[in-house]
Scaffold this active site. Sequence first.
Site, short mmCIF file in Angstrom:
data_model
loop_
_atom_site.label_atom_id
_atom_site.label_comp_id
_atom_site.label_asym_id
_atom_site.label_seq_id
_atom_site.Cartn_x
_atom_site.Cartn_y
_atom_site.Cartn_z
CE LYS A 280 54.51 35.55 41.61
NZ LYS A 280 53.50 36.06 42.78
CE LYS B 43 46.95 35.82 37.69
NZ LYS B 43 46.05 35.20 38.21
CE LYS C 11 46.81 44.69 41.85
NZ LYS C 11 45.71 43.66 42.35
#
Length: 334
Positions: free
Chosen positions: A197, A200, A115
Site C-alpha cells: 500500500k 506515509k 505495531k
Amino acid sequence: MLDGKKTLFSGMQATGNLTLGNYLGALKNWVQIADDYQTFYSVVDMHSITVRQDPAELRKRARNLLTLYIAAGLDPEKNCIYYQSHVSGHAELSWILSCFTYMGELNRMTQFKDKAAKHADNINAGLFTYPVLMAADILLYQADVVPVGIDQMQHLELTRDIAIRFNNIYGDVFTVPEAYIGKSGAKIMSLQDPSKKMSKSDENPNGSIYLMDDPDTIIRKCKRAVTDSIGCVKYCDEQPGIKNLIDIYCACCGKTPAEVEAEFDGKGYGDFKMAVGEAVVSVLKPIQERYADLTKNKDYIDHVIKENAEKASYYSNKTLRKVQKKVGFPEKIR
Ligand code: TRP
C-alpha cells in the site's frame, strides 16, 4: 440523527506526510459524502502518542492535517473538524468502555500485533487499548456510519461489539455504527512496489506521492514508477504497476479502466506515465493553493479550532452524561 441527517465520524492520525493514497482512498471520499451527513472529522492526536512522537513535530503535523482537511474541501462551518485532544470526552468514555472490553478481544487485534512487533521497545498499554479509544471516538457522537479503510475494519467490528454489549446491559445507549467502505479502486499502491500500500511511513520517498509534492516531483515519481516489460496499458493483475497507475489515473479524472485502456491503446508507458503525472498534478494543485492561502490566515484556523472543539464537546457531553448515569456515577451538583 442530528438535524435530520445521519451522523458520520472519522479520523486520521497526523503522523507522517499525507500521501496521494490517503487523499484518494479517504479524504476525497470524506469530501464527497460530507453533505449527506452530520459529520465529525477528527485529527486523532491522542492515538498518535501510542508510539513515541516529537512533541513540536506532532503539534505542527496536527495543525497541518487539520488545515489540509479544509483545503481538500471540507467546509469547517458544516463539518466539525477538530482535535481529539481538545474534547475530554474521548478519554473519559474510553476509560468506561475499557471496562466493557475483554483482554482477549484486544489480544486478537492484528494491528496491535503488527505495531507491537514494530515497536518492541515500547509496547505500552495505550498501544493495546488503542481500539477502545477508537470505539469511544465513534460512540461518543452516536455515529451511524464510519468511513474506514479495510485495515480498520477489525477495530470497527470491535466497536460494534462493545456498543451492543453495553446496550444489552443498559438499554439503547449507543448507536451501533456501520462501516462505510468507499468505492473500490481507491486503494493506491506504492509506485516502487505495487504489492504494498502507498504509505506515509514508506522509507523510499519515490514510492509515495505526497500531497504537498510540487508538480515536477509528482511527474518524476510517476515516470519512475515500477512497471513491467509487457508494454501495453492493460488493467490486469499480471501488470500490478500499470494497474495501480490506471487506478490513480481513474481516481484523478473519473474515467473507467476500460476507457483508459482505449485511450492508451498502441501508446507506450512513457506517454501514459506522463498523463498520470499530469492528472495527479491537476488534482493536487488546487488543494495545495488553498492550503497555502489557509496557512497565511492564522486567525481563521484558530477560530475553526476553537468553534469546532466547542461543538464537538457539546455533542459528546450529551452521550457522556448519559453513559455516566447508566453506569452509576453520581450526578454532579450544579
Ligand atoms: N485508527 C484510525 C487509523 O489509524 C484512526 C482513527 C481513530 C479512526 N479513531 C477513529 C478512524 C475513529 C475512524 C473512526 O486510521
